[in-house]
Design a protein around this motif. Structure first.
Motif, PDB file in Angstrom:
ATOM      1  N   GLU A   8       5.329  -1.417   8.089  1.00 41.51           N
ATOM      2  CA  GLU A   8       4.100  -2.469   8.032  1.00 41.51           C
ATOM      3  C   GLU A   8       3.633  -3.167   9.429  1.00 41.51           C
ATOM      4  O   GLU A   8       2.535  -2.979   9.806  1.00 41.51           O
ATOM      5  CB  GLU A   8       4.213  -3.439   7.065  1.00 41.51           C
ATOM      6  CG  GLU A   8       4.041  -2.872   5.604  1.00 41.51           C
ATOM      7  CD  GLU A   8       4.282  -3.857   4.740  1.00 41.51           C
ATOM      8  OE1 GLU A   8       5.166  -4.827   4.676  1.00 41.51           O
ATOM      9  OE2 GLU A   8       3.307  -3.866   3.412  1.00 41.51           O
ATOM     10  N   GLU A   9       4.681  -3.474  10.317  1.00 41.36           N
ATOM     11  CA  GLU A   9       4.116  -4.216  11.096  1.00 41.36           C
ATOM     12  C   GLU A   9       3.938  -2.928  12.420  1.00 41.36           C
ATOM     13  O   GLU A   9       3.174  -3.278  13.391  1.00 41.36           O
ATOM     14  CB  GLU A   9       5.827  -4.855  11.823  1.00 41.36           C
ATOM     15  CG  GLU A   9       6.173  -5.988  10.980  1.00 41.36           C
ATOM     16  CD  GLU A   9       7.546  -6.592  11.447  1.00 41.36           C
ATOM     17  OE1 GLU A   9       7.988  -6.102  12.350  1.00 41.36           O
ATOM     18  OE2 GLU A   9       7.868  -7.371  10.581  1.00 41.36           O
ATOM     19  N   PRO A  64       0.918  -1.021  -0.113  1.00 40.86           N
ATOM     20  CA  PRO A  64      -0.099  -0.019   0.120  1.00 40.86           C
ATOM     21  C   PRO A  64       0.642   1.198   0.128  1.00 40.86           C
ATOM     22  O   PRO A  64       1.960   1.139   0.372  1.00 40.86           O
ATOM     23  CB  PRO A  64      -0.818  -0.062   1.206  1.00 40.86           C
ATOM     24  CG  PRO A  64       0.061  -0.888   2.164  1.00 40.86           C
ATOM     25  CD  PRO A  64       0.933  -1.865   1.333  1.00 40.86           C
ATOM     26  N   ILE A  65       0.443   2.227  -0.417  1.00 42.60           N
ATOM     27  CA  ILE A  65       1.194   3.442  -0.533  1.00 42.60           C
ATOM     28  C   ILE A  65       1.296   3.991   0.763  1.00 42.60           C
ATOM     29  O   ILE A  65       0.023   4.678   1.337  1.00 42.60           O
ATOM     30  CB  ILE A  65       0.621   4.554  -1.422  1.00 42.60           C
ATOM     31  CG1 ILE A  65       0.887   4.142  -2.999  1.00 42.60           C
ATOM     32  CG2 ILE A  65       1.314   5.969  -1.380  1.00 42.60           C
ATOM     33  CD1 ILE A  65       0.354   4.873  -3.990  1.00 42.60           C
ATOM     34  N   MET A  66       2.186   3.899   1.510  1.00 40.26           N
ATOM     35  CA  MET A  66       2.300   4.693   2.861  1.00 40.26           C
ATOM     36  C   MET A  66       2.817   5.792   3.095  1.00 40.26           C
ATOM     37  O   MET A  66       3.587   6.385   2.005  1.00 40.26           O
ATOM     38  CB  MET A  66       3.036   3.423   3.752  1.00 40.26           C
ATOM     39  CG  MET A  66       2.231   2.598   4.521  1.00 40.26           C
ATOM     40  SD  MET A  66       3.079   1.656   5.900  1.00 40.26           S
ATOM     41  CE  MET A  66       4.292   0.538   4.963  1.00 40.26           C
ATOM     42  N   LYS A  67       2.601   6.766   3.848  1.00 44.72           N
ATOM     43  CA  LYS A  67       2.980   8.158   4.102  1.00 44.72           C
ATOM     44  C   LYS A  67       3.907   8.251   5.179  1.00 44.72           C
ATOM     45  O   LYS A  67       3.522   7.935   6.413  1.00 44.72           O
ATOM     46  CB  LYS A  67       2.272   9.128   4.130  1.00 44.72           C
ATOM     47  CG  LYS A  67       1.036   9.050   2.880  1.00 44.72           C
ATOM     48  CD  LYS A  67       0.008  10.227   3.148  1.00 44.72           C
ATOM     49  CE  LYS A  67      -1.018   9.737   3.870  1.00 44.72           C
ATOM     50  NZ  LYS A  67      -2.249  10.759   4.010  1.00 44.72           N
ATOM     51  N   ILE A  68       5.212   8.231   5.175  1.00 42.69           N
ATOM     52  CA  ILE A  68       6.309   8.169   6.193  1.00 42.69           C
ATOM     53  C   ILE A  68       7.043   9.580   6.175  1.00 42.69           C
ATOM     54  O   ILE A  68       7.352  10.135   5.331  1.00 42.69           O
ATOM     55  CB  ILE A  68       7.464   7.265   5.756  1.00 42.69           C
ATOM     56  CG1 ILE A  68       6.898   5.845   5.132  1.00 42.69           C
ATOM     57  CG2 ILE A  68       8.454   7.272   6.881  1.00 42.69           C
ATOM     58  CD1 ILE A  68       6.105   5.248   6.230  1.00 42.69           C
ATOM     59  N   LEU A  69       6.808  10.099   7.665  1.00 48.71           N
ATOM     60  CA  LEU A  69       7.510  11.445   7.930  1.00 48.71           C
ATOM     61  C   LEU A  69       8.720  11.185   8.775  1.00 48.71           C
ATOM     62  O   LEU A  69       8.699  10.505   9.770  1.00 48.71           O
ATOM     63  CB  LEU A  69       6.415  12.126   8.870  1.00 48.71           C
ATOM     64  CG  LEU A  69       7.135  13.401   9.449  1.00 48.71           C
ATOM     65  CD1 LEU A  69       7.101  14.660   8.250  1.00 48.71           C
ATOM     66  CD2 LEU A  69       6.218  13.964  10.506  1.00 48.71           C
ATOM     67  N   PHE A  70       9.846  11.473   8.133  1.00 45.68           N
ATOM     68  CA  PHE A  70      11.272  11.355   8.804  1.00 45.68           C
ATOM     69  C   PHE A  70      11.329  12.712   9.676  1.00 45.68           C
ATOM     70  O   PHE A  70      11.024  13.890   9.326  1.00 45.68           O
ATOM     71  CB  PHE A  70      12.350  11.565   7.801  1.00 45.68           C
ATOM     72  CG  PHE A  70      12.575  10.189   7.180  1.00 45.68           C
ATOM     73  CD1 PHE A  70      12.099   9.025   7.621  1.00 45.68           C
ATOM     74  CD2 PHE A  70      13.459   9.964   6.028  1.00 45.68           C
ATOM     75  CE1 PHE A  70      12.339   7.681   7.102  1.00 45.68           C
ATOM     76  CE2 PHE A  70      13.429   8.790   5.537  1.00 45.68           C
ATOM     77  CZ  PHE A  70      13.067   7.595   6.023  1.00 45.68           C
ATOM     78  N   VAL A  71      11.804  12.536  10.820  1.00 44.23           N
ATOM     79  CA  VAL A  71      11.852  13.796  11.909  1.00 44.23           C
ATOM     80  C   VAL A  71      13.483  13.670  12.219  1.00 44.23           C
ATOM     81  O   VAL A  71      13.995  13.034  12.897  1.00 44.23           O
ATOM     82  CB  VAL A  71      11.248  13.748  13.013  1.00 44.23           C
ATOM     83  CG1 VAL A  71      11.228  15.011  13.895  1.00 44.23           C
ATOM     84  CG2 VAL A  71       9.845  13.601  12.440  1.00 44.23           C
ATOM     85  N   CYS A  72      14.167  15.114  12.051  1.00 48.72           N
ATOM     86  CA  CYS A  72      15.494  15.179  12.351  1.00 48.72           C
ATOM     87  C   CYS A  72      15.644  16.718  12.665  1.00 48.72           C
ATOM     88  O   CYS A  72      14.935  17.501  12.003  1.00 48.72           O
ATOM     89  CB  CYS A  72      16.508  14.639  11.490  1.00 48.72           C
ATOM     90  SG  CYS A  72      16.445  15.193   9.901  1.00 48.72           S
ATOM     91  N   ASN A  73      17.011  17.098  13.125  1.00 48.25           N
ATOM     92  CA  ASN A  73      16.909  18.511  13.382  1.00 48.25           C
ATOM     93  C   ASN A  73      17.446  19.274  12.393  1.00 48.25           C
ATOM     94  O   ASN A  73      17.128  20.401  12.379  1.00 48.25           O
ATOM     95  CB  ASN A  73      18.083  18.493  14.760  1.00 48.25           C
ATOM     96  CG  ASN A  73      17.143  18.563  16.011  1.00 48.25           C
ATOM     97  OD1 ASN A  73      16.661  19.596  16.364  1.00 48.25           O
ATOM     98  ND2 ASN A  73      17.095  17.289  16.679  1.00 48.25           N
ATOM     99  N   GLY A  74      18.154  18.607  11.527  1.00 48.54           N
ATOM    100  CA  GLY A  74      18.847  19.292  10.326  1.00 48.54           C
ATOM    101  C   GLY A  74      19.309  18.550   9.365  1.00 48.54           C
ATOM    102  O   GLY A  74      19.589  17.295   9.642  1.00 48.54           O
TER     103      GLY A  74
END
Length: 388
Positions: free
Chosen positions: A382-383, A7-17
């Motif tokens: 997915e898990e 499935p098309i999943m929407k992933i948000l990467f979070v980092c400071n810079g």
């Protein structure tokens, strides 16, 4: 797992810079590219880059200027993002899974909003607390390291369903510090071509020896500089040190003293290189030396090995990079300059063995293909969605 079966999943990467010269930037951008290629929608929440032509995050936070320590932080290739809860909420609302790359206050704020919105979080453990305290000259001060780890654990990582551990060294470290999240050992990975690159014959007189990494206490370039003083072949060595960082002045002074004292005939070369420039330099290098005392994975070493450069790597409790060594000839006790000199001399005196191991080392990097890392990270997402 094919593109059509996901499935098309929407992933948000979070980092400071996403500053140049920061290993985290390399890992984030490479992972994003591979995940998009596999059919996922990936966005980044971080502070923006000062260069408008450089890569910018999809959700751009302001730069938080840290009192007193900002010059040291900036020189280390890092910056903190200012917390904007409205923008964070917008980003988290968009995502299916939130992937936290650090354990700092930004990630703690993101975790709270993700929990409010019912969005699952996963994390990657990219740095040890000792990476930070070493730059303060407090790397051995265990109470401070324990306090930092406790904060990271409680504020961020205990809220993650899974934690990606780039190496088994990281997994053991987190187990020792009582992390309760499910731990998955997945390398950050590097780009591996389908066909092994042609191996260039390195120079043999002088022998080009290279090390790559931030010029900082925990990377311990001084160990290599001291080792050259003990080498029987010092006057045949051309030393290259690639990188920048807070200890640049000290390291350059110590390296140039080798030339001034007549220990080496070739003044050590310092540089900060783009990827293609560095690859060209690596292809003509005889040995790659990695002296770091604290290292979560050490992809700069792996990039050198990919080019067929035989490594000599410090065996340290908090450095996982020694996992890339194929035998003891490519390892030395951490901070032991005399033993490192012995290893360098052995490889210089056995060029046929070095040539044979060059091919074996280049082939060994196929175990760290970023495509396999991306596949396993997608499984983790997915898990996490199912478990949430």
């Amino acid at each position: 797992m094919g593109k059509d079966s996901l499935p098309i999943m929407k992933i948000l990467f979070v980092c400071n810079g996403l500053m140049k010269g920061n290993g985290l930037r390399t890992a984030v951008l490479a992972s994003k590219a591979r995940l998009i290629e596999a059919g996922m929608d990936v966005r980044i929440l971080s502070s923006g880059n000062d260069d408008p032509d450089d890569v910018q995050p999809d959700y751009c936070l302001k730069h938080y200027v840290f009192p007193i320590f900002e010059p040291l932080i900036a020189y280390s290739g890092f910056r903190y993002a200012a917390i904007d809860r409205n923008l964070i909420r917008e980003a988290v609302e968009w995502a299916d899974v939130v992937h936290l790359m650090e354990g700092f206050p930004l990630e703690a704020a993101v975790v709270k909003i993700a929990e409010e919105l019912g969005k699952p979080c996963v994390g990657t453990y990219h740095i040890f607390s000792e990476n930070i305290t070493s730059n303060m000259g407090l790397g051995e001060f265990w109470p401070l390291n324990k306090l930092i780890n406790l904060w990271w654990k409680r504020a961020v990582y205990d809220h993650c369903i899974y934690i990606q551990c780039p190496t088994w060294t990281v997994r053991h470290y987190l187990k020792r510090h009582g992390y309760k999240s499910r731990l998955k050992v997945i390398s950050n990975g590097i780009e591996i071509p389908d066909h092994a690159p042609e191996q260039s014959e390195p120079s043999t007189s002088p022998y080009r020896i290279i090390t790559v990494g931030r010029l900082a206490n925990e990377k311990s370039q001084i160990t290599l500089i001291d080792a050259i003083r003990y080498s029987r072949h010092a006057n045949e060595i051309e030393l290259h040190i690639a990188g920048k960082g807070p200890k640049a002045k000290k390291i350059k002074k110590a390296a140039h003293r080798l030339f001034e004292d007549g220990v080496v005939k070739h003044d050590p070369v310092f540089g900060y290189y783009g990827a293609s420039e560095l690859d060209d330099l690596l292809k003509t290098s005889y040995l790659y030396i990695h002296c770091a005392k604290v290292e979560v994975e050490g992809l700069s070493c792996l990039e050198a090995v990919k080019q067929g450069v035989v490594p000599v790597i410090a065996d340290a409790k908090l450095s996982a990079t020694s996992q890339f060594a194929l035998d003891n000839r490519s390892m030395f006790p951490v901070s032991d300059s005399r033993r490192l000199a012995e290893k360098i001399d052995w490889w210089i005196e056995h060029p046929e063995e070095r040539r044979k191991m060059s091919r074996k080392y280049a082939e060994s990097t196929r175990n760290y293909d970023i495509r396999e890392s991306a596949r396993r990270i997608m499984e983790m997402y997915e898990e996490a969605l199912r478990d949430a």
